[in-house]
Design a protein around this motif. Structure first.
Motif, PDB file in Angstrom:
ATOM      1  N   MET A   1       0.846  -1.198   0.000  1.00  0.00           N
ATOM      2  CA  MET A   1       0.000   0.000   0.000  1.00  0.00           C
ATOM      3  C   MET A   1       0.887   1.255   0.000  1.00  0.00           C
ATOM      4  N   SER A   2       0.517   2.283  -0.814  1.00  0.00           N
ATOM      5  CA  SER A   2       1.390   3.453  -0.897  1.00  0.00           C
ATOM      6  C   SER A   2       1.225   4.332   0.350  1.00  0.00           C
ATOM      7  N   ILE A   3       2.205   5.215   0.534  1.00  0.00           N
ATOM      8  CA  ILE A   3       2.198   6.041   1.746  1.00  0.00           C
ATOM      9  C   ILE A   3       1.215   7.201   1.571  1.00  0.00           C
ATOM     10  N   ASN A   4       0.357   7.379   2.549  1.00  0.00           N
ATOM     11  CA  ASN A   4      -0.627   8.455   2.489  1.00  0.00           C
ATOM     12  C   ASN A   4      -0.094   9.666   3.254  1.00  0.00           C
ATOM     13  N   TYR A   5       0.312  10.691   2.486  1.00  0.00           N
ATOM     14  CA  TYR A   5       0.850  11.901   3.119  1.00  0.00           C
ATOM     15  C   TYR A   5      -0.235  12.943   3.385  1.00  0.00           C
ATOM     16  N   ALA A   6      -1.468  12.632   2.977  1.00  0.00           N
ATOM     17  CA  ALA A   6      -2.529  13.617   3.179  1.00  0.00           C
ATOM     18  C   ALA A   6      -2.959  13.643   4.643  1.00  0.00           C
ATOM     19  N   GLU A   7      -2.651  12.591   5.370  1.00  0.00           N
ATOM     20  CA  GLU A   7      -3.106  12.514   6.761  1.00  0.00           C
ATOM     21  C   GLU A   7      -2.145  13.199   7.716  1.00  0.00           C
ATOM     22  N   LYS A   8      -2.651  13.458   8.908  1.00  0.00           N
ATOM     23  CA  LYS A   8      -1.843  14.105   9.947  1.00  0.00           C
ATOM     24  C   LYS A   8      -0.603  13.250  10.263  1.00  0.00           C
ATOM     25  N   ILE A   9      -0.817  11.938  10.321  1.00  0.00           N
ATOM     26  CA  ILE A   9       0.306  11.011  10.507  1.00  0.00           C
ATOM     27  C   ILE A   9       0.454  10.213   9.209  1.00  0.00           C
ATOM     28  N   PRO A  10       1.479  10.543   8.390  1.00  0.00           N
ATOM     29  CA  PRO A  10       1.641   9.783   7.139  1.00  0.00           C
ATOM     30  C   PRO A  10       1.757   8.296   7.457  1.00  0.00           C
ATOM     31  N   ASN A  11       1.161   7.455   6.639  1.00  0.00           N
ATOM     32  CA  ASN A  11       1.234   6.015   6.963  1.00  0.00           C
ATOM     33  C   ASN A  11       0.857   5.192   5.759  1.00  0.00           C
ATOM     34  N   ASN A  12       1.235   3.925   5.799  1.00  0.00           N
ATOM     35  CA  ASN A  12       0.756   2.988   4.783  1.00  0.00           C
ATOM     36  C   ASN A  12       0.077   1.805   5.473  1.00  0.00           C
ATOM     37  N   VAL A  13      -0.531   2.085   6.636  1.00  0.00           N
ATOM     38  CA  VAL A  13      -1.211   1.008   7.367  1.00  0.00           C
ATOM     39  C   VAL A  13      -2.715   1.285   7.485  1.00  0.00           C
ATOM     40  N   ASP A  14      -3.189   2.182   6.632  1.00  0.00           N
ATOM     41  CA  ASP A  14      -4.611   2.510   6.625  1.00  0.00           C
ATOM     42  C   ASP A  14      -5.101   2.949   7.999  1.00  0.00           C
ATOM     43  N   LEU A  15      -4.365   3.856   8.572  1.00  0.00           N
ATOM     44  CA  LEU A  15      -4.661   4.325   9.924  1.00  0.00           C
ATOM     45  C   LEU A  15      -6.072   4.922  10.034  1.00  0.00           C
ATOM     46  N   ALA A  16      -6.543   5.539   8.932  1.00  0.00           N
ATOM     47  CA  ALA A  16      -7.851   6.196   8.976  1.00  0.00           C
ATOM     48  C   ALA A  16      -8.969   5.223   9.327  1.00  0.00           C
ATOM     49  N   HIS A  17      -8.722   3.918   9.079  1.00  0.00           N
ATOM     50  CA  HIS A  17      -9.777   2.957   9.370  1.00  0.00           C
ATOM     51  C   HIS A  17      -9.707   2.377  10.769  1.00  0.00           C
ATOM     52  N   ASP A  18      -8.775   2.850  11.580  1.00  0.00           N
ATOM     53  CA  ASP A  18      -8.727   2.407  12.975  1.00  0.00           C
ATOM     54  C   ASP A  18      -8.714   3.663  13.849  1.00  0.00           C
ATOM     55  N   ARG A  19      -9.907   4.176  14.090  1.00  0.00           N
ATOM     56  CA  ARG A  19     -10.031   5.477  14.748  1.00  0.00           C
ATOM     57  C   ARG A  19      -9.394   5.489  16.131  1.00  0.00           C
ATOM     58  N   THR A  20      -9.512   4.388  16.867  1.00  0.00           N
ATOM     59  CA  THR A  20      -8.991   4.363  18.242  1.00  0.00           C
ATOM     60  C   THR A  20      -7.470   4.487  18.217  1.00  0.00           C
TER      61      THR A  20
END
Ligand code: BYC
Length: 469
Positions: free
Chosen positions: A1-20
């Motif tokens: 999965m590519s790195i998502n730099y649009a988020e507050k914490i860049p990540n490639n672990v789909d952090l947006a889908h684990d809100r906690t």
């Protein structure tokens, strides 16, 4: 999965889908930034630094270079891609599917290993905090800062594992990683080497040569781990680690080159005259190598270790490049170890720290061969060497024994009297410190170190790698 730099914490672990998890990490993020502000490189927060940032996690993912202010660096969570159907590659559970969650029975050991690894990353940034003020060139200054931001990211890597897989204990450990400090009398860093001051660039080059190389070995052994998220995060960290060792190897090589030039110019190998000319004499360099190599050898732990045996047998920590070995279980083999009481036959599982230390030392030899070739070509007999792994040990069977760098046991009073023949004396350190004059004119080098062969990312050497505000 590519790195998502649009988020507050860049990540490639789909952090947006684990809100906690995302909330927990977003809570830790300002604490990290505060730590960086207080304990990271002092006084360079406004400088534009020519840094590389990962764009993807494969080997080619280093496409982006650009001017960045360090506090704005996009630290984040990057794991190497998951290998489908990955199996545990060693130990008693070899061949079973790798774990995607922490097995309950290994929880505390894995947490301890991850915390110990995580602790070294911010520790090294703290150790190097003041070096920017003594930089030998803008090229070197940029390399220091590249290393510092990447160590910061390696801390993120371990904090992600603690938050994502160890619940409340993990979150508490993540806070503690910012609370311990290198050299602090009350709350020091966990491993000894990471409490040693690094107050000059010769030490930095030795640290990145020897101590970062321990990092390479430890990360490679975790890359084999049956705990898949640890393996994946370490595989990506290793791509960052290579540059740190490059700084060490080329840094020491440049010191050697400059010293040889001065020796030629003066027609002497007299240390006093070389020092008077503002260069590092080779016996002095040897003392720095002895100090940092022996300190880094302790980082492999005791020669005979039940911790190492359990971590391997349980599939938590393998050997670097495990697949190169024939036997991955090691239940029926032993190793002859050299101890102060004489040779001892030890079950191989218990001797794995030593196995790793020996392969590490072989890897360390590579640079020495290169530097010695340069010395030989210049027509000198002096040779740089690695100290014996019995010398100056603070961990393991040889702890505290009066052994010289060749491995010979000496009477204690002789050892104490001669110690500063082998490691830097206060006068040696004061001399090296006196060489550390800040050089920040683009393309210029301090007098004690030769320029590198080439600049960063094909740029010329006189490029302004750090634009000071
Ligand atoms: N200092 O059975 P033992 C890097 C402790 S560098 C202080 O001998 P074991 C980087 C040990 O913790 C890589 N304490 O050894 C480089 C244990 O204490 P507990 C860092 C030490 O457990 C540059 C006790 O002694 N990563 O990444 O088999 C810049 C008996 O332990 C030391 C890791 O180290 C020491 N030198 O192995 C930035 C990987 N050595 O638990 C970053 C994680 C041992 O009984 N750590 N002790 O209280 C490990 O795998 C292991 O903890 C060790 C020790 C290899 C360090």
């Amino acid at each position: 999965m590519s790195i998502n730099y649009a988020e507050k914490i860049p990540n490639n672990v789909d952090l947006a889908h684990d809100r906690t998890l995302q909330r927990a990490l977003e809570h830790w993020q300002p604490h990290f930034l505060q730590w960086w502000h207080e304990m990271g490189p002092s006084d360079f927060e406004k400088a534009d630094v020519y840094l590389r940032t990962a764009t993807s996690v494969d080997a080619k993912g280093w496409a982006t270079y650009g001017a960045v202010k360090m506090p704005d660096y996009r630290w984040g969570i990057f794991l190497a891609d998951q290998e489908p159907e990955r199996k545990i590659g060693f130990g008693d559970q070899m061949g079973q599917p790798a774990w995607q969650q922490v097995p309950g029975e290994h929880r505390s050991t894995l947490r301890r290993l991850i915390v110990t690894q995580g602790d070294t990353e911010p520790a090294s940034v703290e150790q190097q905090r003041l070096l920017g003020h003594l930089c030998p060139s803008l090229y070197d200054l940029r390399n220091l800062f590249q290393i510092n931001v990447e160590e910061g990211r390696h801390l993120w890597a371990m904090v992600y594992l603690l938050h994502a897989y160890f619940g409340r204990d993990g979150r508490e450990e993540a806070e503690e990683l910012l609370a311990r400090h290198s050299g602090d009398a009350d709350k020091p860093r966990i491993l000894t080497t990471f409490n040693e001051p690094i107050s000059d660039w010769l030490s930095l080059y030795c640290f990145t040569y020897f101590t970062d190389r321990d990092g390479k070995y430890q990360l490679k052994s975790f890359a084999e781990s049956g705990f898949d998220p640890l393996s994946r995060t370490c595989r990506f960290m290793l791509t960052e680690e290579a540059h740190h060792m490059f700084v060490g190897e080329t840094g020491i090589g440049r010191v050697v080159r400059r010293t040889l030039e001065v020796m030629k110019e003066l027609g002497t190998d007299d240390p006093a005259r070389i020092r008077a000319h503002g260069a590092v004499d080779l016996p002095l360099l040897q003392k720095y190598l002895n100090f940092w190599c022996s300190s880094s050898l302790d980082l492999f732990g005791s020669e005979i270790s039940s911790n190492a045996a359990a971590s391997f047998a349980n599939g938590l920590k393998g050997r670097p490049d495990e697949s190169q070995y024939a036997d991955h279980v090691l239940r029926d083999v032993s190793l002859k170890l050299d101890t102060p009481e004489g040779a001892q036959e030890v079950p191989m599982l218990n001797a794995l720290n030593e196995v790793m230390r020996e392969s590490y030392l072989k890897d360390c030899e590579i640079g020495l061969k290169r530097w010695n070739r340069a010395i030989e070509r210049a027509g000198h007999e002096f040779r740089l060497t690695l100290p014996s792994s019995r010398f100056r040990r603070a961990i393991g069977s040889w702890v505290g024994l009066p052994v010289d760098p060749s491995g010979k046991l000496l009477p204690k009073d002789e050892y104490e009297r001669r110690l500063h023949e082998w490691v830097p004396s206060p006068e040696d350190k004061a001399f090296v410190k006196s060489l550390m004059q800040k050089v920040i004119e683009p393309g210029k080098m301090a007098a004690w170190v030769a320029p590198p062969d080439r600049g960063i990312n094909n740029l010329p050497l006189d490029y302004e790698y750090v634009h000071l505000a």
